[in-house]
Each structure stands twice: as structure tokens, then as C-alpha cells.
Design a protein around this motif. Sequence first.
Motif, short mmCIF file in Angstrom:
data_model
loop_
_atom_site.label_atom_id
_atom_site.label_comp_id
_atom_site.label_asym_id
_atom_site.label_seq_id
_atom_site.Cartn_x
_atom_site.Cartn_y
_atom_site.Cartn_z
N UNK A 1 39.85 37.84 20.70
CA UNK A 1 40.94 38.04 21.66
C UNK A 1 42.27 37.98 20.92
N UNK A 2 43.34 38.29 21.64
CA UNK A 2 44.70 38.15 21.13
C UNK A 2 45.34 36.98 21.84
N UNK A 3 45.92 36.06 21.05
CA UNK A 3 46.49 34.82 21.58
C UNK A 3 47.98 34.75 21.28
N UNK A 4 48.70 34.01 22.14
CA UNK A 4 50.09 33.68 21.86
C UNK A 4 50.10 32.24 21.35
N UNK B 1 48.07 30.83 25.34
CA UNK B 1 47.22 31.58 26.25
C UNK B 1 46.67 32.83 25.60
N UNK B 2 45.97 33.61 26.42
CA UNK B 2 45.32 34.83 25.96
C UNK B 2 46.10 36.03 26.50
N UNK B 3 46.29 37.02 25.65
CA UNK B 3 46.96 38.24 26.07
C UNK B 3 45.94 39.15 26.75
N UNK B 4 46.22 39.53 27.98
CA UNK B 4 45.36 40.45 28.72
C UNK B 4 45.84 41.87 28.43
N UNK B 5 45.35 42.42 27.35
CA UNK B 5 45.81 43.74 26.91
C UNK B 5 45.45 44.85 27.89
N UNK B 6 44.43 44.64 28.72
CA UNK B 6 44.07 45.64 29.73
C UNK B 6 45.13 45.74 30.83
N UNK B 7 45.98 44.69 30.95
CA UNK B 7 47.01 44.68 31.99
C UNK B 7 48.31 45.36 31.55
N UNK B 8 48.38 45.81 30.31
CA UNK B 8 49.58 46.50 29.83
C UNK B 8 49.65 47.86 30.50
N UNK B 9 50.77 48.17 31.16
CA UNK B 9 50.90 49.49 31.81
C UNK B 9 50.78 50.62 30.79
N UNK B 10 50.17 51.73 31.18
CA UNK B 10 49.97 52.85 30.24
C UNK B 10 51.27 53.31 29.56
N UNK B 11 52.39 53.28 30.28
CA UNK B 11 53.64 53.74 29.69
C UNK B 11 54.21 52.77 28.66
N UNK B 12 53.64 51.56 28.54
CA UNK B 12 54.11 50.59 27.55
C UNK B 12 53.10 50.35 26.43
N UNK B 13 51.98 51.03 26.44
CA UNK B 13 50.93 50.76 25.45
C UNK B 13 51.31 51.14 24.03
N UNK C 1 57.63 43.53 22.89
CA UNK C 1 58.55 44.32 23.72
C UNK C 1 57.98 44.66 25.10
N UNK C 2 56.77 44.23 25.38
CA UNK C 2 56.14 44.55 26.67
C UNK C 2 56.65 43.57 27.73
N UNK C 3 57.07 44.13 28.87
CA UNK C 3 57.54 43.30 29.98
C UNK C 3 56.90 43.78 31.27
N UNK C 4 56.39 42.88 32.07
CA UNK C 4 56.22 41.46 31.79
C UNK C 4 55.08 41.25 30.80
N UNK C 5 55.17 40.17 30.05
CA UNK C 5 54.17 39.84 29.04
C UNK C 5 52.84 39.54 29.75
N UNK C 6 51.76 40.24 29.38
CA UNK C 6 50.48 40.05 30.07
C UNK C 6 49.71 38.82 29.57
N UNK C 7 50.36 37.66 29.68
CA UNK C 7 49.77 36.42 29.18
C UNK C 7 49.01 35.70 30.29
N UNK C 8 47.79 35.30 29.99
CA UNK C 8 47.02 34.43 30.88
C UNK C 8 47.14 33.04 30.25
#
Length: 158
Positions: free
Chosen positions: A36-39, A96-108, A114-121
Motif C-alpha cells: 500500500x501507499x502510506x503517509x 494512514x493509508x492512501x486510497x489511490x482508487x479515490x483519486x478523481x480521474x482528472x487528478x490522476x 498536489x491531489x485535493x482532497x487528499x485520499x487518506x484513510x
Amino acid sequence: MDPIDITIPRECIYQQFEDQPGPCPGCGNPLQSSAQTYLVATRRGERITDSFFISGDMGWFCTNCPTVVINPDRVSDMMGTSLPHWDVGSEFAMMGIMNLDAVPPEQRHLPLSEIEPLPLVPFRQILGEASAPPRRKTRLRPTGTRQKPSRKRKRKRR
């Protein structure tokens, strides 16, 4: 192996281990490794330093309860190789864990920072202590390998 649902807020437990952490400390069921990707946030004493995104299979997730076990030595090893302009503190916390599936397509196409809002769980609770390895000043060689600091003594000016 069952897929891990990273959208569930979890309790993060730091535990040192060699190959596998053993059963879940929360419920005793088996743990499953998942990349996973973590902060990660760092601090030095009372001062907050930098935060980083790190990716890897350092998390062992319970298949029964919302628990993840993370080996702080593994995180420390990853943080021990930082760039000179980074300010990695002597202590860290997995936020926490970054929910990369929650990143909007226009921000991928954007960097995670730079992604807002940060998809952090965020983790609900963090148990145990974690410290980053002591940092030594090093120079990067053109090949990217690390060179030990020079042991030359500075002369006093008169």
C-alpha cells in the motif's frame, strides 16, 4: 488471498519481526501482507519536520478485524535513504493509508502531494513507538550510491 479493504479506518500497531508478525494482536486471526501507499509524518523532539508518502508491503492486515501491523524497522530503513533537502526527523508516525482508487480521474496525473482532497484513510489509533535511524550527513555520488561522511577534522581559525 482475500483483497484488503483499505477504506476501513484501522488500528496501526508497530511490532518488530523478522519475516512474518504472527497472528493479529487484536483478535488472533491470521495477518495478510499487502503493498500500500502510506503517509508518514516525522518529528525531531517537539518540532514537526517533513511528511512523506512511502509505498511497500510493510503492512500486515488482519482479515477479521480493522488492524494493521507495521514493522517500524522496515519503515526506518526506507526513510534512511532521503535526499539532502528533506528534513526527516528522528521519530515518525504512520498517519494512514492512501486510497489511490479515490483519486478523481482528472487528478490522476498529479503527484500525490498536489491531489485535493487528499485520499487518506487515517489510522484510528497508533500503538507502539517508532524511531527513524540516526541520520548521518552523506553526499550522493553521480551513480546514486551513498558515500560515508569524511572524517577530516576542521582546523580552527585564529
